[in-house]
Write an enzyme that holds these catalytic residues in place. Structure first.
Site, PDB file in Angstrom:
ATOM      1  N   HIS A  40       0.586  -1.181   0.162  1.00 57.15           N
ATOM      2  CA  HIS A  40       0.184   0.003  -0.092  1.00 57.15           C
ATOM      3  C   HIS A  40       0.585   1.223   0.067  1.00 57.15           C
ATOM      4  O   HIS A  40       0.423   2.245   0.253  1.00 57.15           O
ATOM      5  CB  HIS A  40      -0.861  -0.123   1.242  1.00 57.15           C
ATOM      6  CG  HIS A  40      -1.865  -1.008   1.145  1.00 57.15           C
ATOM      7  ND1 HIS A  40      -2.910  -0.962   0.058  1.00 57.15           N
ATOM      8  CD2 HIS A  40      -2.255  -2.112   2.093  1.00 57.15           C
ATOM      9  CE1 HIS A  40      -3.661  -2.123   0.248  1.00 57.15           C
ATOM     10  NE2 HIS A  40      -3.395  -2.730   1.466  1.00 57.15           N
ATOM     11  N   HIS A  53      -1.410  -9.172   9.038  1.00 56.71           N
ATOM     12  CA  HIS A  53      -2.188  -8.472  10.056  1.00 56.71           C
ATOM     13  C   HIS A  53      -2.416  -9.568  11.258  1.00 56.71           C
ATOM     14  O   HIS A  53      -3.085  -9.191  12.312  1.00 56.71           O
ATOM     15  CB  HIS A  53      -3.492  -7.796   9.819  1.00 56.71           C
ATOM     16  CG  HIS A  53      -2.944  -6.607   8.814  1.00 56.71           C
ATOM     17  ND1 HIS A  53      -4.054  -5.541   8.398  1.00 56.71           N
ATOM     18  CD2 HIS A  53      -1.802  -6.123   8.098  1.00 56.71           C
ATOM     19  CE1 HIS A  53      -3.256  -4.819   7.667  1.00 56.71           C
ATOM     20  NE2 HIS A  53      -2.015  -5.016   7.464  1.00 56.71           N
TER      21      HIS A  53
HETATM   22 FE   LIG Z   1      -0.744  -4.347   6.109  1.00 54.71          FE
HETATM   23 FE   LIG Z   2       0.258  -5.317   2.942  1.00 52.51          FE
END
Ligand SMILES: [Fe+2]
Ligand SMILES: [Fe+2]
Length: 268
Positions: free
Chosen positions: A73, A182
């Site tokens: 990202h 995550h």
């Molecule tokens: Fe992430």
């Molecule tokens: Fe990522």
């Protein structure tokens, strides 16, 4: 020359404002608790779930983060394209095709010791990138004459690819730590030649969420297969995932890797 071990804290992907508030809640206490010399955090989701801004970069540094890694990202806040070259504590994935702005590695001096940081993107179930293994090889050859302490963040989906990177670099870097999913994994260990490893550190974000994002939006997307906007969950308990790497500064090997899992009180 510092003789003591070097304690490096690596904080998982920080997701949105609740993630940032949770970092503020736990960072200084954790640094004291583990006698931390240097803190690295993954900031790819720190600006409302997608990328980072200059303001948030400064906010994280002010909280006590010393270096920031990124991920898939990286570029989603447009201002980063023009500002990244001035953000000298930020490293972006090294295996973007040539010409990407920003730093493909960092070399930072900590208590008289130089720490090298490399960030890589995986290619399994992810956007096409140049080879992360070849990028690692190239940068480690460049860094090894300058320092024995090298930390690699492999930002990737597949545990197999992250495991492979760990063993590929075992004995050549201090640690290979995974980010991106995550979710903290239970495979933290020291590889045979002294490289600290974990497939994924996890995140700092909302506990009552799906990987930091609003549950309803993600469930709707899975159920309907229709496009749906994903936004970070900004209420409720914050989850703080990180690892501490205790490193011998002479050999550069990791002696101990410790997982940190903390949760804020409800309604921080
Ligand atoms: Fe992430
Ligand atoms: Fe990522």
């Amino acid at each position: 020359m510092l003789q003591n071990n070097l304690n490096i804290l690596f904080v998982g992907d920080i997701v949105g404002a609740l993630g940032r508030r949770t970092v503020a809640e736990f960072l200084s206490g954790t640094k004291k608790q583990y006698n931390i010399d240097f803190t690295i955090a993954n900031g790819e989701n720190s600006a409302h779930g997608y990328s980072i801004t200059e303001k948030i970069y400064n906010e994280l540094l002010d909280m006590g983060v010393d270096a920031i890694t990124m991920g898939n990202h990286t570029w989603e806040k447009k201002e980063i394209l023009s500002k990244i070259s001035n953000l000298d504590r930020m490293v972006r994935p090294a295996n973007y095709p040539p010409g990407a702005p920003g730093r493909d590695h960092l070399l930072v001096e900590v208590s008289g010791i130089k720490v090298g940081i490399v960030n890589l993107l995986g290619r399994v179930f992810m956007q096409c990138m140049d080879c992360p293994f070849q990028a690692a090889e190239k940068l480690i050859n460049k860094l090894k004459d300058q320092t024995k302490i090298i930390i690699v963040d492999i930002h990737a989906e597949a545990t197999s690819e992250k495991n492979a990177m760990g063993f590929f670099l075992d004995g050549r870097v201090s640690a290979v730590v995974g980010t991106h999913t995550h979710v903290m994994t239970a495979d933290d260990r020291i590889l045979p030649n002294g490289t600290g490893f974990i497939s994924d550190i996890g995140m700092v974000g909302a506990l009552d969420s799906i990987i930091g994002m609003n549950k309803g939006q993600i469930i709707k997307r899975f159920v309907t297969q229709m496009p749906e906007k994903f936004e970070p969950t900004e209420v409720g308990q914050g989850l703080f995932n990180a690892v501490v790497l205790k490193i011998d500064p002479v050999s550069g090997k990791t002696l101990e890797i410790t997982k940190i899992i903390k949760k804020t009180e409800p309604r921080l």
